[in-house]
Design an enzyme around this catalytic site. Sequence first.
Site, mmCIF file in Angstrom:
data_model
loop_
_atom_site.group_PDB
_atom_site.id
_atom_site.type_symbol
_atom_site.label_atom_id
_atom_site.label_comp_id
_atom_site.label_asym_id
_atom_site.label_seq_id
_atom_site.Cartn_x
_atom_site.Cartn_y
_atom_site.Cartn_z
ATOM 1 C CB SER A 70 -4.899 30.085 -21.819
ATOM 2 O OG SER A 70 -6.167 29.989 -21.199
ATOM 3 C CD GLU A 109 -6.317 20.639 -24.216
ATOM 4 O OE1 GLU A 109 -6.061 21.552 -24.995
ATOM 5 O OE2 GLU A 109 -7.446 20.139 -24.091
ATOM 6 C CG HIS A 146 -11.447 18.680 -24.919
ATOM 7 N ND1 HIS A 146 -12.091 19.460 -23.992
ATOM 8 C CD2 HIS A 146 -10.489 19.463 -25.474
ATOM 9 C CE1 HIS A 146 -11.549 20.669 -23.998
ATOM 10 N NE2 HIS A 146 -10.574 20.696 -24.888
ATOM 11 N N GLY A 161 -9.360 27.921 -21.606
ATOM 12 C CA GLY A 161 -10.318 29.001 -21.792
ATOM 13 C C GLY A 161 -10.323 30.047 -20.691
ATOM 14 C CE LYS A 206 -11.986 24.323 -26.540
ATOM 15 N NZ LYS A 206 -11.783 24.715 -25.159
#
Length: 259
Positions: free
Chosen positions: A214, A168, A98, A174, A15
């Site tokens: 995660s 995802e 994303h 996160g 990122k």
Amino acid sequence: MQTNTRMPFIAGNWKMNTTINEAKKLVADLRPALDKIAGVEKAVCPPFISLSGVKEILEGSTIKTGAQNLYFEEKGAYTGEISPLMLSGLCEYVIIGHSERRQYFKETGDIVNKKIKAALRVGLKPILCVGEKLEENEAGKTAQVVVNQLNEAFAGIKEVNGLVIAYEPIWAIGTGRAATGKQSNETIGLIRKTVTSLVDKDTANHMRILYGGSVTAENIAEFINQPEIDGGLVGGASLKIDQFIGIVQRTSEIKGIRQ
Ligand code: PGA
């Protein structure tokens, strides 16, 4: 070890983290341990400006590189953008769609589709991200959302050149709140079925589909042990040397392909 024909794949999405020097140091620190781990494909996706430096350090390594985004036009007056042509030769993969790009930069399904086509045209392998928001998950709409994202992403595409999908769930990114292996396996099974109908069965059977959100060295086994899950797209934990090495190591132990 399970019988598996799809090479497991672990990709680190750095990122908007690391300066050029930090990126070079991180990859130099990762390289010796990761190069010793067989049977798993590994990639790191640093910020654009570090791709060249990271690539130099990875000369002769088994670790591959990916970009985190690209623009779909070949060149021209698009201030601040990076074209597929600029990336080709610099990396093998490119993350497309994303959820952070969809959310903060308003990337639509149509833009994602154009970016995939643009990447494929120059031989870059897209890592296409799909996944549902928390409220969609709670409303039981995960399947509908993900299938819709795939329909948009694959519109007009029949050749996928090593494209990888990362499932995802947005609520897991996160947050330290990963999905369960079972839930993700179900959704990834549905993704594979959808790719069968959008492209063809052979492509779907060979396509790597990853879980992301995660992922840690401690929980990767839960995902990798699932039959449909071929690896992980790792954010936060890919910036921590021991964590990223641990994730690749566990993946190799559980699903690594021995040639
Ligand atoms: P995370 O991010 O591992 O920090 O949850 C994953 C991703 O966004 O690709």
